[in-house]
Design a protein around this motif. Structure first.
Motif, PDB file in Angstrom:
ATOM      1  N   ALA A  54      34.795  -7.011  40.865  1.00  0.00           N
ATOM      2  CA  ALA A  54      35.784  -8.193  40.582  1.00  0.00           C
ATOM      3  C   ALA A  54      37.285  -8.298  40.990  1.00  0.00           C
ATOM      4  N   ALA A  55      37.680  -7.110  40.835  1.00  0.00           N
ATOM      5  CA  ALA A  55      39.065  -7.028  41.248  1.00  0.00           C
ATOM      6  C   ALA A  55      39.369  -7.297  42.808  1.00  0.00           C
ATOM      7  N   ILE A  56      38.326  -6.800  43.807  1.00  0.00           N
ATOM      8  CA  ILE A  56      38.325  -7.029  44.885  1.00  0.00           C
ATOM      9  C   ILE A  56      38.212  -8.671  45.283  1.00  0.00           C
ATOM     10  N   ALA A  57      36.993  -9.090  44.720  1.00  0.00           N
ATOM     11  CA  ALA A  57      36.795 -10.678  44.649  1.00  0.00           C
ATOM     12  C   ALA A  57      37.857 -11.544  44.306  1.00  0.00           C
ATOM     13  N   ASN A  58      38.785 -11.181  43.097  1.00  0.00           N
ATOM     14  CA  ASN A  58      39.828 -11.834  42.863  1.00  0.00           C
ATOM     15  C   ASN A  58      41.052 -11.749  43.841  1.00  0.00           C
ATOM     16  N   TYR A  59      40.989 -10.603  44.426  1.00  0.00           N
ATOM     17  CA  TYR A  59      42.144 -10.286  45.437  1.00  0.00           C
ATOM     18  C   TYR A  59      41.822 -11.318  46.430  1.00  0.00           C
ATOM     19  N   GLN A  60      40.478 -11.324  47.170  1.00  0.00           N
ATOM     20  CA  GLN A  60      40.240 -12.109  48.020  1.00  0.00           C
ATOM     21  C   GLN A  60      40.494 -13.650  47.895  1.00  0.00           C
ATOM     22  N   LEU A  61      40.364 -14.029  46.588  1.00  0.00           N
ATOM     23  CA  LEU A  61      40.603 -15.534  46.367  1.00  0.00           C
ATOM     24  C   LEU A  61      41.932 -15.517  45.890  1.00  0.00           C
ATOM     25  N   LYS A  62      42.964 -14.537  46.187  1.00  0.00           N
ATOM     26  CA  LYS A  62      44.458 -14.894  45.761  1.00  0.00           C
ATOM     27  C   LYS A  62      44.483 -15.210  44.184  1.00  0.00           C
ATOM     28  N   ASN A  63      43.921 -14.530  43.393  1.00  0.00           N
ATOM     29  CA  ASN A  63      44.020 -14.574  42.032  1.00  0.00           C
ATOM     30  C   ASN A  63      44.278 -13.092  41.466  1.00  0.00           C
ATOM     31  N   LEU A  64      44.570 -12.082  42.282  1.00  0.00           N
ATOM     32  CA  LEU A  64      45.118 -11.038  41.862  1.00  0.00           C
ATOM     33  C   LEU A  64      46.052 -10.328  43.066  1.00  0.00           C
ATOM     34  N   THR A  65      47.296 -10.016  42.828  1.00  0.00           N
ATOM     35  CA  THR A  65      48.131  -9.332  43.762  1.00  0.00           C
ATOM     36  C   THR A  65      47.500  -8.038  44.115  1.00  0.00           C
ATOM     37  N   ARG A  66      47.999  -7.735  45.678  1.00  0.00           N
ATOM     38  CA  ARG A  66      47.465  -6.586  46.303  1.00  0.00           C
ATOM     39  C   ARG A  66      47.676  -5.334  45.484  1.00  0.00           C
ATOM     40  N   LEU A  67      48.642  -5.249  44.823  1.00  0.00           N
ATOM     41  CA  LEU A  67      49.136  -4.034  44.061  1.00  0.00           C
ATOM     42  C   LEU A  67      48.298  -3.872  42.758  1.00  0.00           C
ATOM     43  N   LYS A  68      47.888  -5.086  42.250  1.00  0.00           N
ATOM     44  CA  LYS A  68      47.235  -5.049  40.988  1.00  0.00           C
ATOM     45  C   LYS A  68      45.694  -4.541  41.305  1.00  0.00           C
ATOM     46  N   LYS A  69      45.200  -5.166  42.472  1.00  0.00           N
ATOM     47  CA  LYS A  69      43.954  -4.719  42.960  1.00  0.00           C
ATOM     48  C   LYS A  69      43.728  -3.059  43.125  1.00  0.00           C
ATOM     49  N   GLU A  70      44.817  -2.718  43.744  1.00  0.00           N
ATOM     50  CA  GLU A  70      44.642  -1.227  44.164  1.00  0.00           C
ATOM     51  C   GLU A  70      44.751  -0.396  43.120  1.00  0.00           C
ATOM     52  N   ALA A  71      45.501  -0.836  42.112  1.00  0.00           N
ATOM     53  CA  ALA A  71      45.641  -0.063  40.868  1.00  0.00           C
ATOM     54  C   ALA A  71      44.587  -0.108  39.982  1.00  0.00           C
ATOM     55  N   ILE A  72      43.564  -1.155  40.122  1.00  0.00           N
ATOM     56  CA  ILE A  72      42.383  -1.472  39.181  1.00  0.00           C
ATOM     57  C   ILE A  72      41.281  -0.522  40.091  1.00  0.00           C
ATOM     58  N   VAL A  73      41.317  -0.668  41.555  1.00  0.00           N
ATOM     59  CA  VAL A  73      40.528   0.005  42.336  1.00  0.00           C
ATOM     60  C   VAL A  73      40.539   1.531  42.192  1.00  0.00           C
ATOM     61  N   TYR A  74      41.851   2.154  42.102  1.00  0.00           N
ATOM     62  CA  TYR A  74      42.195   3.353  41.874  1.00  0.00           C
ATOM     63  C   TYR A  74      41.519   3.837  40.388  1.00  0.00           C
ATOM     64  N   ALA A  75      41.675   3.056  39.325  1.00  0.00           N
ATOM     65  CA  ALA A  75      41.217   3.448  38.168  1.00  0.00           C
ATOM     66  C   ALA A  75      39.701   3.604  38.075  1.00  0.00           C
ATOM     67  N   CYS A  76      38.893   2.629  38.553  1.00  0.00           N
ATOM     68  CA  CYS A  76      37.429   2.592  38.635  1.00  0.00           C
ATOM     69  C   CYS A  76      37.053   3.778  39.394  1.00  0.00           C
ATOM     70  N   ASP A  77      37.640   3.978  40.560  1.00  0.00           N
ATOM     71  CA  ASP A  77      37.268   5.345  41.356  1.00  0.00           C
ATOM     72  C   ASP A  77      37.426   6.440  40.482  1.00  0.00           C
ATOM     73  N   TYR A  78      38.606   6.473  39.943  1.00  0.00           N
ATOM     74  CA  TYR A  78      38.983   7.750  39.083  1.00  0.00           C
ATOM     75  C   TYR A  78      37.717   8.009  37.909  1.00  0.00           C
ATOM     76  N   VAL A  79      37.489   6.886  37.242  1.00  0.00           N
ATOM     77  CA  VAL A  79      36.488   7.091  36.281  1.00  0.00           C
ATOM     78  C   VAL A  79      34.985   7.375  36.863  1.00  0.00           C
ATOM     79  N   LEU A  80      34.788   6.754  37.853  1.00  0.00           N
ATOM     80  CA  LEU A  80      33.606   6.970  38.570  1.00  0.00           C
ATOM     81  C   LEU A  80      33.263   8.360  38.988  1.00  0.00           C
ATOM     82  N   LYS A  81      34.442   9.055  39.311  1.00  0.00           N
ATOM     83  CA  LYS A  81      34.440  10.417  39.860  1.00  0.00           C
ATOM     84  C   LYS A  81      34.392  11.455  38.602  1.00  0.00           C
ATOM     85  N   HIS A  82      35.280  11.105  37.599  1.00  0.00           N
ATOM     86  CA  HIS A  82      35.485  11.937  36.496  1.00  0.00           C
ATOM     87  C   HIS A  82      34.641  11.737  35.104  1.00  0.00           C
ATOM     88  N   GLY A  83      34.036  10.746  35.230  1.00  0.00           N
ATOM     89  CA  GLY A  83      33.167  10.311  34.124  1.00  0.00           C
ATOM     90  C   GLY A  83      34.008   9.734  32.871  1.00  0.00           C
TER      91      GLY A  83
END
Length: 462
Positions: A54-83
């Protein structure tokens, strides 16, 4: 316990400083002290996959800044990796839309994302509602996560387990293709079959279930995301759903589709009911297989004793040397749990009022429990029972030769009534079929031997 103060629309609340969640998660913890059943980890992972997409889609639709998108993606990847499952503590018994779990995920991801922004000296901050929940509602994210979790768990756990047991049964079906034994109907002697033919019935059950589940998954691949609160898509871009689904498919490497009718996707869970119906059918088949196995292994001297099972542990705390069919017993307990879950899911799914079903948490909890139990139960039964199962050929031959139902082969020659007379006489006088037939002078010994040949009785003939 050291705490920090968190805020939401109701005011402030203290949260354990070591935890990543926020005010709404804390309120749910305090307001629903019911049971010990937690939201399944697979559902949480599905939510993370959804939020990342959803963060990537919102960024593509200009509803989320690049920085916020990157922060959300980082957070998601962190949880997916560490549980980090300790940061998702909410119980199943909460609001029926799963709103608290949606916000728990939003709050944890915002917390981790904000740490990322702080560590990189950025002034922007993530808000659990405004950013993590942008273009979304609990009413469409929760059913979306339900379907993602269901598809991935079936694909990664249950289908591989079915393939394993199918392989074992196929191998044994071929191995014992020519081992003739007595068949049984109504728990009574019947006409002959081979042990391989008996196993083939079990094998085909598994094969058919694999086919049915594969078809069921096509319906579960439809995702509700984009419907927002009531299915209209309010506050979401018209392209949001398709973009999110595309990202989910790419991330999971399995195909998902945007539900054509979002009103249906929010209020009906018929796809899950259908799929769990197949799980119940699998449970019924496994109950039959496990019961057949323990009947055939009963004894070893006062039962059927046609097969021997591996000895995995002592069977009794008082009777030395006793061996029990424990794997079969464990599997049958799994099957009755799944059958109970099916009742819960069916009733819960019938409670969709107007634009929303509010029994979602209990539906997905029971659904995923069934998948886990079946996958684990099948693997254990296969590895610790079926693979080491061996036929007792001597017992099978003895019971075959002693069976009165071989007389069935005489019916085409003598007719049903005279064949029945032979069987009754043999039983009453404790004779063999041949002895009874010869005394009644219905056939010569040579004619009897030509007709009563078990090897000719295991398949149709001309």
């Amino acid at each position: 316990m050291e705490t920090r103060t968190e805020h939401d629309t109701l005011g402030t609340i203290e949260v354990d400083r070591s935890k990543f969640w926020g005010a709404q998660t804390q309120r749910s913890l305090e307001n629903f002290p019911i049971g010990t059943e937690k939201m399944p980890e697979q559902l949480i992972r599905a939510f993370i996959i959804l939020k990342r997409s959803a963060a990537i889609a919102n960024y593509q639709l200009k509803n989320l800044t690049r920085l916020k998108k990157e922060a959300i993606v980082y957070a998601c990847d962190y949880v997916l990796k560490h549980g980090l499952i300790e940061h998702f503590p909410l119980v199943v018994w909460q609001t029926g839309s799963g709103t608290q779990t949606n916000m728990n995920v939003n709050e944890v991801l915002a917390y981790i994302g904000n740490q990322f922004l702080t560590d990189n000296n950025h002034a922007e901050r993530l808000h659990p509602n405004d950013d993590l929940n942008h273009s979304q509602s609990s009413n469409d994210t929760f059913p979306t996560a339900m379907h993602i979790a269901s598809v991935l768990t079936i694909e990664t756990e249950l289908l591989p387990a079915l393939a394993e047991i199918n392989g074992t049964l196929t191998e044994q079906m071929k191995k014992y293709h020519d081992l003739i034994k007595i068949g049984r109907t109504h728990l009574q002697d019947a006409t002959p079959i081979t042990f391989g033919q008996e196993i083939s019935g079990w094998q085909h059950m598994i094969e058919k279930i694999e086919q049915m589940l594969t078809e069921d998954l096509n319906y579960l691949r439809e995702l509700a995301i984009g419907g927002t609160a009531v299915g209209t898509g309010l506050n979401a871009h018209s392209q949001f759903s398709d973009l999110v689904v595309r990202e989910i498919s790419a991330l999971t490497k399995t195909q998902f589709d945007s539900a054509k009718n979002k009103f249906h996707a929010l209020t009906s869970h018929d796809q899950l009911v259908r799929t769990h119906g197949t799980l119940k059918a699998l449970a019924a088949d496994l109950m039959k297989i496990a019961n057949d196995v323990r009947w055939l292994a009963s004894g070893p001297r006062a039962g059927l004793g046609e097969i021997e099972l591996p000895t995995n542990e002592p069977g009794s705390s008082i009777m030395p040397g006793k061996v029990n069919p424990t794997q079969a017993e464990a599997l049958t307990m799994v099957t009755v749990q799944v059958m109970g879950n099916d009742t819960t899911i069916g009733i819960a799914a019938s409670q969709g009022n107007f634009e929303l079903n509010v029994y979602k948490p209990v539906i997905i909890y029971n659904f995923l429990q069934s998948v886990h139990l079946l996958a684990d139960g099948i693997r254990s039964f296969n590895q610790r029972c079926l693979i080491g199962m061996k036929p007792n050929a001597d017992v099978m031959k003895r019971d075959l030769n002693a069976s009165l139902m071989l007389v069935t082969a005489l019916s085409p020659k003598l007719g049903y009534d005279r064949a029945s007379q032979i069987a009754k006489k043999a039983y009453q006088d404790n004779q063999t079929l041949k002895e009874a037939c010869l005394e009644l002078k219905f056939l010569t010994e040579e004619a009897f031997d030509q007709l009563i040949d078990p090897a000719k009785m295991i398949q149709p003939s001309d």
